[in-house]
Design an enzyme around this catalytic site. Structure first.
Site, PDB file in Angstrom:
ATOM      1  N   SER A  95       1.601   2.215  -9.965  1.00 45.47           N
ATOM      2  CA  SER A  95       1.132   0.881  -9.612  1.00 45.47           C
ATOM      3  C   SER A  95      -0.254   0.601 -10.181  1.00 45.47           C
ATOM      4  O   SER A  95      -0.419   0.509 -11.390  1.00 45.47           O
ATOM      5  CB  SER A  95       1.181   0.724  -8.085  1.00 45.47           C
ATOM      6  OG  SER A  95       1.059  -0.620  -7.708  1.00 45.47           O
ATOM      7  N   ASP A 217      12.444  -3.330  -5.640  1.00 49.39           N
ATOM      8  CA  ASP A 217      11.026  -3.169  -5.330  1.00 49.39           C
ATOM      9  C   ASP A 217      10.467  -4.527  -4.927  1.00 49.39           C
ATOM     10  O   ASP A 217      10.459  -5.465  -5.731  1.00 49.39           O
ATOM     11  CB  ASP A 217      10.298  -2.622  -6.564  1.00 49.39           C
ATOM     12  CG  ASP A 217       8.797  -2.422  -6.359  1.00 49.39           C
ATOM     13  OD1 ASP A 217       8.259  -2.900  -5.356  1.00 49.39           O
ATOM     14  OD2 ASP A 217       8.173  -1.790  -7.227  1.00 49.39           O
ATOM     15  N   HIS A 246       8.449   0.356  -3.392  1.00 47.32           N
ATOM     16  CA  HIS A 246       7.397   0.384  -4.401  1.00 47.32           C
ATOM     17  C   HIS A 246       6.834   1.788  -4.617  1.00 47.32           C
ATOM     18  O   HIS A 246       6.069   2.006  -5.550  1.00 47.32           O
ATOM     19  CB  HIS A 246       6.270  -0.575  -3.967  1.00 47.32           C
ATOM     20  CG  HIS A 246       5.242  -0.833  -5.012  1.00 47.32           C
ATOM     21  ND1 HIS A 246       5.551  -1.358  -6.254  1.00 47.32           N
ATOM     22  CD2 HIS A 246       3.891  -0.620  -5.024  1.00 47.32           C
ATOM     23  CE1 HIS A 246       4.438  -1.477  -6.972  1.00 47.32           C
ATOM     24  NE2 HIS A 246       3.422  -1.024  -6.247  1.00 47.32           N
TER      25      HIS A 246
END
Length: 273
Positions: A95, A217, A246
């Site tokens: 991320s 996600d 996620h």
């Protein structure tokens, strides 16, 4: 231990010839890699660190201006590599850190043999010609909820992000690391992430990129992974994994870890670029 290493709680495990650096995402810390690390230490030198602002770091070191953009995190990563005298690494970023690795590789492509991006997004907010998954009003509401009651926000956000209920071990673990962040720092990092637009940087990336994406996600639609793949300047490959959430390396390690290991061990074929 150097100043940068101490500030970021750097840990170096294993003693292989090749080095892997693991960068965690928002709301977590280096403990999020607990399922992956045991599979790496026999063959690689593994570097773990905490992003500034993560729970285990000293909140007094968090510079709100420096970390208002991803360049601050990228400079931190490069400083860690320099202090450890790492001249080449495989960078695995989740991320926030996936895009940190992308930015760092533009500054110093020589330091990265490849980047593995998990749940990456160059922009979360939709525009007329781009689907990032969120409207600006969505982000404003989330930020407002964080400001009014951080603890209550976590109890709602963690299950959505992870893809489970509050009883699941992964949701409890993500909630724990979120709780460890100082609320004003968490809000600042959250705003930085959800307001950046790094799409213009992608064409400048020359390091090979392996894009790993959950099929479901909440934060990053599969279309975003395809967008990154289509717009990177160098070789790239996408693999969509049948996981939900996620943080697949935390919530579904039995499916995600073998995929990550395969991408760590094998380079992109010339015809897959």
């Amino acid at each position: 231990m150097g100043v940068v290493e101490a500030a970021h709680n750097v840990k170096v495990l294993g003693s292989g010839e090749r080095t892997i650096v693991l960068g965690h995402g928002f709301g977590t810390d280096q403990s999020v890699w607990k399922h992956l690390v045991p599979h790496l230490v026999d063959e690689y030198r593994v570097v773990l660190y905490d992003n500034m602002g993560a729970g285990p770091t000293n909140p007094d070191y968090f510079d709100f201006e420096r970390y208002a953009s991803l360049e601050g995190y990228a400079y931190d990563l490069l400083a860690i590599l320099e202090e450890l005298q790492i001249t080449s690494c495989i960078f695995v970023g989740h991320s926030l850190s996936s895009m940190t690795g992308v930015i760092a590789s533009i500054f110093r492509p020589d330091l990265f043999s490849k980047i593995i991006l998990i749940s990456a997004s160059p922009r979360f907010i939709n525009t007329d010609d781009y689907y990032g998954g969120f409207e600006q009003e969505d982000i404003d509401q989330l930020c407002g909820a964080m400001e009014s009651n951080y603890k209550a926000w976590i109890s709602g956000f963690a299950p959505l992000a992870v893809g489970g209920d509050m009883d699941s071990v992964a949701v409890q673990e993500f909630s724990r690391t979120l709780f460890n962040m100082r609320p004003d720092i968490a809000l600042s990092v959250f705003r930085t992430i959800f307001n950046f637009d790094l799409r213009g940087f992608l064409s400048r990336v020359t390091v090979p990129c392996h894009i790993i994406q959950s099929s479901k996600d909440l934060a990053v639609p599969v279309a975003v992974a395809e967008y990154i793949h289509s717009n990177l300047g160098g070789k790239s490959i996408v693999e969509v994994v049948s996981t939900e959430g996620h943080l697949p390396h935390l919530s579904a390690p039995e499916l995600t870890i073998p995929v990550l290991l395969r991408h760590i061990q094998h380079d992109i074929d010339a015809d897959a670029a």
